[in-house]
Design an enzyme around this catalytic site. Structure first.
Site, mmCIF file in Angstrom:
data_model
loop_
_atom_site.group_PDB
_atom_site.id
_atom_site.type_symbol
_atom_site.label_atom_id
_atom_site.label_comp_id
_atom_site.label_asym_id
_atom_site.label_seq_id
_atom_site.Cartn_x
_atom_site.Cartn_y
_atom_site.Cartn_z
ATOM 1 N N ALA A 73 22.907 2.514 19.016
ATOM 2 C CA ALA A 73 22.208 3.707 18.541
ATOM 3 C C ALA A 73 20.707 3.517 18.807
ATOM 4 O O ALA A 73 20.253 2.412 19.085
ATOM 5 C CB ALA A 73 22.463 3.920 17.050
ATOM 6 N N GLN A 75 18.040 3.152 17.069
ATOM 7 C CA GLN A 75 17.354 2.067 16.354
ATOM 8 C C GLN A 75 18.213 0.801 16.310
ATOM 9 O O GLN A 75 18.223 0.076 15.306
ATOM 10 C CB GLN A 75 16.978 2.520 14.943
ATOM 11 C CG GLN A 75 15.755 3.400 14.911
ATOM 12 C CD GLN A 75 14.481 2.659 15.330
ATOM 13 O OE1 GLN A 75 14.361 1.449 15.168
ATOM 14 N NE2 GLN A 75 13.538 3.403 15.879
ATOM 15 N N SER A 76 18.916 0.503 17.374
ATOM 16 C CA SER A 76 19.796 -0.669 17.403
ATOM 17 C C SER A 76 19.013 -1.975 17.259
ATOM 18 O O SER A 76 18.104 -2.258 18.045
ATOM 19 C CB SER A 76 20.556 -0.677 18.727
ATOM 20 O OG SER A 76 21.225 -1.904 18.903
ATOM 21 N N ASN A 77 19.408 -2.781 16.278
ATOM 22 C CA ASN A 77 18.864 -4.136 16.165
ATOM 23 C C ASN A 77 19.454 -5.036 17.243
ATOM 24 O O ASN A 77 18.826 -5.987 17.691
ATOM 25 C CB ASN A 77 19.196 -4.728 14.796
ATOM 26 C CG ASN A 77 18.635 -3.902 13.653
ATOM 27 O OD1 ASN A 77 17.429 -3.700 13.573
ATOM 28 N ND2 ASN A 77 19.508 -3.416 12.781
ATOM 29 N N VAL A 79 20.240 -4.177 20.349
ATOM 30 C CA VAL A 79 19.527 -3.990 21.624
ATOM 31 C C VAL A 79 18.219 -4.772 21.601
ATOM 32 O O VAL A 79 17.861 -5.447 22.572
ATOM 33 C CB VAL A 79 19.303 -2.491 21.909
ATOM 34 C CG1 VAL A 79 18.307 -2.291 23.048
ATOM 35 C CG2 VAL A 79 20.639 -1.806 22.234
#
Ligand SMILES: *Cc1c(COP(=O)(O)O)cnc(C)c1O
Length: 333
Positions: A73, A75-77, A79
């Protein structure tokens, strides 16, 4: 469980601390609360994906990859940690970001993890909400291969039997710390999303006959779907490790009552949990995962789920960079 059989790089500052939460425990008046600080894994503001990436990047390098690709998504942590791991090993990183939440809020679209992804040098591609992200990731891999690159495909959240080995290692680490500290652990509570964290923990804690149950607080899927997904991945992980007898279905427990209106959407319980951890313990949770996981922990304590004198370990899986994407909802909290 012989993890040295698998390719692995070093990324995690281990062991992460296992500490008491005295002021929060007193405030809630329930069991004795502990925290396992996997927000302190040490890679570009830390988090649980760093443990998975030790094995994923190990495999990528063994295969001669030159690029890590993944998806999440906005705000992926995951990524953000993948981008940092790629930088650390001189790999390129491309990521697909799904607009899973429909908002034009500037902090959400550009701040927090997205800001860090860019700073870490990742190439980002936006995709609309509802995209089949696994298929889109295969398309990206094909496009990169056609250009002569050697991409290594990391699924969303790094959750496959390779990534879950990171949480097998974490489960063994926790067990060792508990034994050293003479701490009898009655339950481990964790947020659960793409399932690798809970699956790896269950595989190691069951495989080691620890008797420690793991309770997953879902941040997205309804209970039956989430339990099935955790069960499938924990079985596959146990299979890779050669754990005799596999994982009993009864070892997989998920509570889905704290998701609220949906993935990444705020709830009053999440805001309360983030605020309590900050003001009573000086610990930063996150709005998407640990905030809801801790809201679940607090809700269960208020329901009387744990006896006084029990030791409950909350796994802090990281994500505080995401707070900067949700600043508005915490103003005045
Ligand atoms: C990804 C993530 C989780 C969920 O872990 P899974 O292995 O995907 O279930 C929990 N907390 C944070 C902060 C995360 O980024």
């Amino acid at each position: 469980m012989h993890l040295a059989r698998f390719p692995r790089v070093h990324l995690v500052q281990a062991p992460t601390p296992l500490e008491p939460l005295p002021r929060l425990s007193a405030h809630l008046g329930g069991p004795t609360l502990w925290i396992k600080r996997d927000d302190c894994t040490g890679l570009a503001t830390g988090g649980n994906k760093t443990r998975k990436l030790e094995f994923l990047v190990g495999e990528a390098l063994a295969e001669g990859a030159d690029t890590l690709i993944t998806q999440g998504a906005t705000q992926s942590n995951h990524v953000r940690q993948t981008a940092a791991a790629a930088a650390r090993f001189g790999l390129r990183c491309e990521a697909l970001l799904e607009r899973r939440i429909d908002t034009d809020d500037r902090d959400y679209r550009l701040g927090g993890n997205v800001f860090l992804d860019g700073l870490l040098g990742a190439v980002l591609h936006d995709r609309p909400g509802g995209t089949d992200m696994a298929a889109a990731l295969e398309d990206l891999a094909a496009a990169l291969r056609a250009r002569g690159a050697r991409p290594y495909v990391i699924p969303g959240g790094g959750s496959n039997p390779t990534g879950a080995l990171g949480y097998v290692a974490a489960g063994l680490e926790l067990l060792h710390q508990a034994n050293e500290q003479r701490l009898r652990v009655d339950t481990v509570v964790t947020a659960t999303g793409s399932t690798g964290t809970q699956s790896g923990l269950v595989a190691s804690l069951t495989g080691a006959n620890s008797g420690i149950p793991v309770l997953g607080i879902s941040v997205r899927a309804p209970r039956p779907k989430q339990e099935d997904a955790v069960y499938t991945l924990s079985q596959a992980t146990a299979g890779r490790l050669g754990i005799r007898g596999g994982i009993p279905r009864s070892a997989i427990v998920v509570d889905d009552r704290f998701v609220g209106p949906g993935y990444g959407l705020p709830t009053p319980g999440m805001i309360e949990a983030v605020t309590l951890f900050a003001r009573l313990e000086g610990i930063l949770l996150d709005p998407v995962y640990t905030g809801k996981g801790a809201a679940g922990l607090i809700g269960l304590i208020r329901e009387g789920r744990f006896a006084k004198g029990e030791n409950v370990v909350f796994l802090h899986t990281g994500g505080s960079a995401g707070l900067f994407a949700y600043q508005e909802i915490f103003r005045g909290a």
